[in-house]
Design a protein around this motif. Structure first.
Motif, PDB file in Angstrom:
ATOM      1  N   GLU A 160     -18.421 -43.884  64.800  1.00  0.00           N
ATOM      2  CA  GLU A 160     -19.877 -43.714  64.835  1.00  0.00           C
ATOM      3  C   GLU A 160     -20.560 -44.315  63.603  1.00  0.00           C
ATOM      4  O   GLU A 160     -21.296 -43.630  62.888  1.00  0.00           O
ATOM      5  CB  GLU A 160     -20.242 -42.232  64.957  1.00  0.00           C
ATOM      6  CG  GLU A 160     -19.649 -41.519  66.152  1.00  0.00           C
ATOM      7  CD  GLU A 160     -20.319 -41.878  67.474  1.00  0.00           C
ATOM      8  OE1 GLU A 160     -21.100 -42.851  67.509  1.00  0.00           O
ATOM      9  OE2 GLU A 160     -20.053 -41.187  68.464  1.00  0.00           O
ATOM     10  N   PRO A 161     -20.368 -45.601  63.340  1.00  0.00           N
ATOM     11  CA  PRO A 161     -20.939 -46.187  62.121  1.00  0.00           C
ATOM     12  C   PRO A 161     -22.459 -46.236  62.095  1.00  0.00           C
ATOM     13  O   PRO A 161     -23.055 -46.330  61.024  1.00  0.00           O
ATOM     14  CB  PRO A 161     -20.345 -47.604  62.109  1.00  0.00           C
ATOM     15  CG  PRO A 161     -20.019 -47.900  63.531  1.00  0.00           C
ATOM     16  CD  PRO A 161     -19.580 -46.577  64.108  1.00  0.00           C
ATOM     17  N   SER A 162     -23.115 -46.188  63.267  1.00  0.00           N
ATOM     18  CA  SER A 162     -24.577 -46.287  63.283  1.00  0.00           C
ATOM     19  C   SER A 162     -25.265 -44.925  63.293  1.00  0.00           C
ATOM     20  O   SER A 162     -26.493 -44.859  63.274  1.00  0.00           O
ATOM     21  CB  SER A 162     -25.034 -47.082  64.508  1.00  0.00           C
ATOM     22  OG  SER A 162     -24.904 -46.312  65.696  1.00  0.00           O
ATOM     23  N   LEU A 163     -24.499 -43.833  63.286  1.00  0.00           N
ATOM     24  CA  LEU A 163     -25.073 -42.497  63.423  1.00  0.00           C
ATOM     25  C   LEU A 163     -26.027 -42.183  62.274  1.00  0.00           C
ATOM     26  O   LEU A 163     -25.671 -42.267  61.102  1.00  0.00           O
ATOM     27  CB  LEU A 163     -23.950 -41.458  63.453  1.00  0.00           C
ATOM     28  CG  LEU A 163     -24.350 -40.026  63.783  1.00  0.00           C
ATOM     29  CD1 LEU A 163     -24.863 -39.936  65.219  1.00  0.00           C
ATOM     30  CD2 LEU A 163     -23.159 -39.085  63.595  1.00  0.00           C
ATOM     31  N   LEU A 174     -23.654 -53.179  62.455  1.00  0.00           N
ATOM     32  CA  LEU A 174     -22.856 -53.743  63.541  1.00  0.00           C
ATOM     33  C   LEU A 174     -22.550 -55.222  63.287  1.00  0.00           C
ATOM     34  O   LEU A 174     -21.480 -55.716  63.660  1.00  0.00           O
ATOM     35  CB  LEU A 174     -23.580 -53.555  64.875  1.00  0.00           C
ATOM     36  CG  LEU A 174     -23.739 -52.099  65.327  1.00  0.00           C
ATOM     37  CD1 LEU A 174     -24.514 -52.023  66.642  1.00  0.00           C
ATOM     38  CD2 LEU A 174     -22.386 -51.406  65.468  1.00  0.00           C
ATOM     39  N   GLY A 175     -23.471 -55.916  62.640  1.00  0.00           N
ATOM     40  CA  GLY A 175     -23.211 -57.305  62.269  1.00  0.00           C
ATOM     41  C   GLY A 175     -22.074 -57.418  61.262  1.00  0.00           C
ATOM     42  O   GLY A 175     -21.251 -58.340  61.335  1.00  0.00           O
ATOM     43  N   ILE A 177     -19.576 -55.305  61.021  1.00  0.00           N
ATOM     44  CA  ILE A 177     -18.347 -55.028  61.758  1.00  0.00           C
ATOM     45  C   ILE A 177     -17.898 -56.264  62.537  1.00  0.00           C
ATOM     46  O   ILE A 177     -16.701 -56.589  62.584  1.00  0.00           O
ATOM     47  CB  ILE A 177     -18.555 -53.817  62.695  1.00  0.00           C
ATOM     48  CG1 ILE A 177     -18.727 -52.551  61.853  1.00  0.00           C
ATOM     49  CG2 ILE A 177     -17.390 -53.666  63.674  1.00  0.00           C
ATOM     50  CD1 ILE A 177     -19.142 -51.338  62.638  1.00  0.00           C
ATOM     51  N   ARG A 178     -18.837 -56.980  63.122  1.00  0.00           N
ATOM     52  CA  ARG A 178     -18.498 -58.222  63.824  1.00  0.00           C
ATOM     53  C   ARG A 178     -17.887 -59.226  62.849  1.00  0.00           C
ATOM     54  O   ARG A 178     -16.900 -59.887  63.165  1.00  0.00           O
ATOM     55  CB  ARG A 178     -19.736 -58.823  64.477  1.00  0.00           C
ATOM     56  CG  ARG A 178     -19.445 -60.131  65.239  1.00  0.00           C
ATOM     57  CD  ARG A 178     -20.713 -60.814  65.682  1.00  0.00           C
ATOM     58  NE  ARG A 178     -21.448 -60.045  66.667  1.00  0.00           N
ATOM     59  CZ  ARG A 178     -22.607 -59.440  66.433  1.00  0.00           C
ATOM     60  NH1 ARG A 178     -23.160 -59.506  65.226  1.00  0.00           N
ATOM     61  NH2 ARG A 178     -23.215 -58.772  67.383  1.00  0.00           N
ATOM     62  N   SER A 179     -18.446 -59.324  61.649  1.00  0.00           N
ATOM     63  CA  SER A 179     -17.938 -60.290  60.672  1.00  0.00           C
ATOM     64  C   SER A 179     -16.546 -59.906  60.180  1.00  0.00           C
ATOM     65  O   SER A 179     -15.731 -60.779  59.871  1.00  0.00           O
ATOM     66  CB  SER A 179     -18.906 -60.414  59.490  1.00  0.00           C
ATOM     67  OG  SER A 179     -18.905 -59.249  58.686  1.00  0.00           O
ATOM     68  N   ILE A 180     -16.254 -58.609  60.127  1.00  0.00           N
ATOM     69  CA  ILE A 180     -14.911 -58.160  59.730  1.00  0.00           C
ATOM     70  C   ILE A 180     -13.893 -58.655  60.748  1.00  0.00           C
ATOM     71  O   ILE A 180     -12.813 -59.140  60.394  1.00  0.00           O
ATOM     72  CB  ILE A 180     -14.881 -56.624  59.605  1.00  0.00           C
ATOM     73  CG1 ILE A 180     -15.698 -56.187  58.380  1.00  0.00           C
ATOM     74  CG2 ILE A 180     -13.443 -56.100  59.510  1.00  0.00           C
ATOM     75  CD1 ILE A 180     -15.936 -54.703  58.301  1.00  0.00           C
ATOM     76  N   ARG A 181     -14.229 -58.533  62.042  1.00  0.00           N
ATOM     77  CA  ARG A 181     -13.348 -59.051  63.079  1.00  0.00           C
ATOM     78  C   ARG A 181     -13.245 -60.568  62.969  1.00  0.00           C
ATOM     79  O   ARG A 181     -12.156 -61.143  63.066  1.00  0.00           O
ATOM     80  CB  ARG A 181     -13.866 -58.634  64.454  1.00  0.00           C
ATOM     81  CG  ARG A 181     -12.933 -58.938  65.637  1.00  0.00           C
ATOM     82  CD  ARG A 181     -13.115 -60.326  66.202  1.00  0.00           C
ATOM     83  NE  ARG A 181     -14.479 -60.631  66.506  1.00  0.00           N
ATOM     84  CZ  ARG A 181     -15.089 -60.329  67.658  1.00  0.00           C
ATOM     85  NH1 ARG A 181     -14.424 -59.727  68.615  1.00  0.00           N
ATOM     86  NH2 ARG A 181     -16.343 -60.667  67.862  1.00  0.00           N
ATOM     87  N   ASP A 182     -14.358 -61.241  62.744  1.00  0.00           N
ATOM     88  CA  ASP A 182     -14.357 -62.700  62.654  1.00  0.00           C
ATOM     89  C   ASP A 182     -13.530 -63.192  61.464  1.00  0.00           C
ATOM     90  O   ASP A 182     -13.013 -64.312  61.491  1.00  0.00           O
ATOM     91  CB  ASP A 182     -15.789 -63.226  62.548  1.00  0.00           C
ATOM     92  CG  ASP A 182     -16.584 -63.028  63.836  1.00  0.00           C
ATOM     93  OD1 ASP A 182     -15.960 -62.762  64.888  1.00  0.00           O
ATOM     94  OD2 ASP A 182     -17.823 -63.124  63.789  1.00  0.00           O
TER      95      ASP A 182
END
Length: 234
Positions: A160-163, A174-175, A177-182
């Protein structure tokens, strides 16, 4: 990378997970969605060793970790960014980040990771000597993410990172988190904003009352009538 089979967990007489099976491939971003109390957070806690399973298997990179000590799971390469951030409020930002690296014995690379976190989160660099409890909600979330990354994880789990965050901070989080995956890490995400999670992920699992009831690519679940009716406002 991560394979869970027939996982059962509970709290006292209450069964929280009733035979959950799921997989996370290396380099993927996988989301768990569902209502509050469905078992999403318990799944992450079982993986990280905070909850001991009653039955089932959790394999990380081929090693059975079900019931393992949390320190062992962290040392194996699994970092858990928990719901509510869970920082050490009276410790400085820098000391909170250092806690994320407490199992490491490579001081030069730890210093490199401090520099990387401060580069990714300039607000933390500005506040490195400030007590963590005085940060804003968004800054505390940045700190929680940075602390998780300080272990150099192979798998990062976000609960729940956006809570409780403002909409603009949610988008930023969320951006990140996307960059961590990238950047090459594998991500397992529990997120209350089902639509955002499904748009972000490679694959997703819908959990209801402790069981996986739907699975598939994020776009597939966005188009699923059951998911749309129950979690995406129709």
């Amino acid at each position: 990378m991560l394979e869970i089979r027939d996982l059962e967990c509970g709290y006292g007489p209450v069964a929280a997970l009733k035979g959950v099976s799921l997989g996370v491939g290396e380099g993927e971003l996988v989301a768990l969605i569902g209502a509050n109390g469905a078992g999403k957070s318990t799944t992450l806690r079982a993986i990280s060793g905070l909850v001991k399973p009653r039955a089932g298997s959790i394999k990380f990179r081929g090693e059975e970790i079900a019931g393992a000590d949390p320190a062992h799971v962290l040392a194996a390469g699994v970092a858990h960014c928990p719901e509510g951030r869970r920082g050490f409020p009276y410790m400085s930002v820098a000391d909170n980040l250092a806690m994320g690296a407490y199992l490491r014995r490579d001081p030069i690379k730890v210093r490199e990771d401090f520099d990387r976190v401060y580069s990714d989160f300039p607000r933390l660099a500005e506040r490195r000597a400030q007590p963590a409890g005085t940060l804003s909600g968004g800054e505390q979330q940045m700190l929680a993410i940075g602390r998780a990354l300080m272990s150099r994880p192979k798998l990062v789990m976000f609960d729940e990172p956006s809570l409780g965050l403002a909409p603009t901070i949610v988008e930023q989080t969320l951006g990140i988190i996307r960059s961590i995956r990238d950047d090459g890490a594998t991500v397992l995400l529990v997120e209350q904003n089902a639509f955002a999670a499904l748009e972000l992920c490679d694959h997703a699992y819908l959990i209801e009352t402790g069981r996986v009831v739907r699975k598939g690519a994020g776009k597939e679940l966005i188009a699923d009538p059951l998911v749309r009716a129950a979690y995406l406002g129709g």
